[in-house]
Design a protein around this motif. Sequence first.
Motif, PDB file in Angstrom:
ATOM      1  N   TRP A  54     -21.872  -0.449  -4.837  1.00 53.50           N
ATOM      2  CA  TRP A  54     -20.803  -1.147  -4.126  1.00 53.50           C
ATOM      3  C   TRP A  54     -19.968  -2.024  -5.045  1.00 53.50           C
ATOM      4  CZ3 TRP A  54     -19.452   0.806   0.204  1.00 53.50           C
ATOM      5  CH2 TRP A  54     -20.386   1.362   1.069  1.00 53.50           C
ATOM      6  N   VAL A  55     -20.432  -2.242  -6.275  1.00 58.03           N
ATOM      7  CA  VAL A  55     -19.652  -3.038  -7.226  1.00 58.03           C
ATOM      8  C   VAL A  55     -18.340  -2.337  -7.563  1.00 58.03           C
ATOM      9  CG1 VAL A  55     -19.718  -4.114  -9.520  1.00 58.03           C
ATOM     10  CG2 VAL A  55     -21.760  -4.035  -8.129  1.00 58.03           C
ATOM     11  N   SER A  56     -18.276  -1.011  -7.342  1.00 59.33           N
ATOM     12  CA  SER A  56     -17.051  -0.278  -7.660  1.00 59.33           C
ATOM     13  C   SER A  56     -15.865  -0.747  -6.821  1.00 59.33           C
ATOM     14  CB  SER A  56     -17.268   1.219  -7.434  1.00 59.33           C
ATOM     15  OG  SER A  56     -17.629   1.488  -6.089  1.00 59.33           O
ATOM     16  N   ILE A  57     -16.114  -1.472  -5.728  1.00 57.55           N
ATOM     17  CA  ILE A  57     -15.008  -2.019  -4.938  1.00 57.55           C
ATOM     18  C   ILE A  57     -14.165  -2.969  -5.783  1.00 57.55           C
ATOM     19  CG2 ILE A  57     -14.430  -3.450  -2.938  1.00 57.55           C
ATOM     20  CD1 ILE A  57     -16.866  -2.402  -1.547  1.00 57.55           C
ATOM     21  N   PHE A  58     -14.816  -3.703  -6.702  1.00 61.37           N
ATOM     22  CA  PHE A  58     -14.117  -4.731  -7.478  1.00 61.37           C
ATOM     23  C   PHE A  58     -13.681  -4.245  -8.854  1.00 61.37           C
ATOM     24  CE2 PHE A  58     -17.499  -6.627  -4.854  1.00 61.37           C
ATOM     25  CZ  PHE A  58     -16.720  -7.340  -3.954  1.00 61.37           C
ATOM     26  N   LEU A  59     -13.918  -2.971  -9.179  1.00 57.62           N
ATOM     27  CA  LEU A  59     -13.566  -2.486 -10.510  1.00 57.62           C
ATOM     28  C   LEU A  59     -12.065  -2.538 -10.765  1.00 57.62           C
ATOM     29  CD1 LEU A  59     -15.927   0.590 -11.044  1.00 57.62           C
ATOM     30  CD2 LEU A  59     -16.056  -1.650 -12.120  1.00 57.62           C
ATOM     31  N   PRO A  74     -15.105   9.763 -13.054  1.00 55.29           N
ATOM     32  CA  PRO A  74     -16.527  10.174 -13.109  1.00 55.29           C
ATOM     33  C   PRO A  74     -17.467   8.971 -13.032  1.00 55.29           C
ATOM     34  CG  PRO A  74     -15.243  11.264 -14.832  1.00 55.29           C
ATOM     35  CD  PRO A  74     -14.361  10.199 -14.248  1.00 55.29           C
ATOM     36  N   TYR A  75     -18.596   9.180 -12.377  1.00 56.60           N
ATOM     37  CA  TYR A  75     -19.694   8.216 -12.290  1.00 56.60           C
ATOM     38  C   TYR A  75     -19.294   6.928 -11.558  1.00 56.60           C
ATOM     39  CZ  TYR A  75     -21.521  11.319 -15.862  1.00 56.60           C
ATOM     40  OH  TYR A  75     -21.930  12.427 -16.550  1.00 56.60           O
ATOM     41  N   ILE A  76     -18.275   6.992 -10.702  1.00 56.28           N
ATOM     42  CA  ILE A  76     -17.874   5.837  -9.901  1.00 56.28           C
ATOM     43  C   ILE A  76     -18.027   6.210  -8.434  1.00 56.28           C
ATOM     44  CG2 ILE A  76     -15.992   4.290  -9.247  1.00 56.28           C
ATOM     45  CD1 ILE A  76     -14.935   4.439 -12.031  1.00 56.28           C
ATOM     46  N   PHE A  77     -18.769   5.415  -7.695  1.00 60.41           N
ATOM     47  CA  PHE A  77     -19.032   5.683  -6.292  1.00 60.41           C
ATOM     48  C   PHE A  77     -17.762   5.490  -5.470  1.00 60.41           C
ATOM     49  CE2 PHE A  77     -20.453   3.881  -2.131  1.00 60.41           C
ATOM     50  CZ  PHE A  77     -20.963   5.066  -1.615  1.00 60.41           C
ATOM     51  N   THR A  78     -17.444   6.459  -4.621  1.00 57.63           N
ATOM     52  CA  THR A  78     -16.258   6.388  -3.764  1.00 57.63           C
ATOM     53  C   THR A  78     -16.607   5.585  -2.514  1.00 57.63           C
ATOM     54  OG1 THR A  78     -15.676   8.596  -4.537  1.00 57.63           O
ATOM     55  CG2 THR A  78     -14.426   7.726  -2.689  1.00 57.63           C
ATOM     56  N   CYS A  79     -16.276   4.311  -2.520  1.00 53.99           N
ATOM     57  CA  CYS A  79     -16.650   3.435  -1.402  1.00 53.99           C
ATOM     58  C   CYS A  79     -15.954   3.844  -0.113  1.00 53.99           C
ATOM     59  CB  CYS A  79     -16.299   1.992  -1.739  1.00 53.99           C
ATOM     60  SG  CYS A  79     -17.180   1.342  -3.177  1.00 53.99           S
ATOM     61  N   SER A  80     -14.719   4.334  -0.210  1.00 51.71           N
ATOM     62  CA  SER A  80     -13.973   4.696   0.998  1.00 51.71           C
ATOM     63  C   SER A  80     -14.494   5.968   1.647  1.00 51.71           C
ATOM     64  CB  SER A  80     -12.491   4.862   0.660  1.00 51.71           C
ATOM     65  OG  SER A  80     -12.313   5.769  -0.404  1.00 51.71           O
ATOM     66  N   SER A  81     -15.463   6.648   1.034  1.00 50.75           N
ATOM     67  CA  SER A  81     -16.075   7.821   1.661  1.00 50.75           C
ATOM     68  C   SER A  81     -17.288   7.444   2.509  1.00 50.75           C
ATOM     69  CB  SER A  81     -16.504   8.833   0.586  1.00 50.75           C
ATOM     70  OG  SER A  81     -17.554   8.307  -0.210  1.00 50.75           O
TER      71      SER A  81
END
Length: 227
Positions: free
Chosen positions: A24-29, A93-100
Amino acid sequence: MMGNLFTMFDPGSVGSSFLLVNNWVSIFLGFIFIPLFFWSSPSRFIYFWWVLFLRLHKEFKILIGPGGGSGSTLLFISLFGFILGNNVMGLFPYIFTCSSHLVLTLSLALPLWLSFMLFGWVNHSFHMFVHLVPQGTPFALMFFMVLIETISNLIRPGTLAVRLAANMIAGHLLMSLLGGVGVGSSFLVIGLVLFIQIGLLLLECAVAVIQSYVFVVLSSLYSGEVN
């Protein structure tokens, strides 16, 4: 195979800590990668976003209507930028798609819909009752129209959330399936798969923009109905 394929949409499938799942940290990337001088130094990139936001402001102002408060379009413009940033970041690559994930999409759609409904029923109760029966409805069908309109209003946050999540999942699944085809194949098959993957990536970039726009436009339409 399908179980392993869908684990990329599971935020707990990769390492987690006691208080936070790392995916979930990918939200702030997006905020991390934006340099500080982006906000202070004028550039063509800033000008592009400025023109885009002005166009969105004019369109949302029309959709919300004259009853919307001043500055209400900023909410939808910010929401558009947030969803678009998460959709685009998920293509790397290697980043979780939070909106999915329905956790994020429902967290966006449900509070918006609930606040619109509360505002409408508290401040414009008569208008909300009238809206349940479309003009020109025969008397015999009024009860069914009220039932249909009530169900339609209740499923709105679910349709908003599922539409965004399903569209983001579909493209990623297709790219993942095609990515596994090239293993052990001939150079011709690998080249064909690579060509298709590039086309799908471009399509997913368009889907990321379109789904962000659709989510925000529908939210602004729901806001305009209660005003």
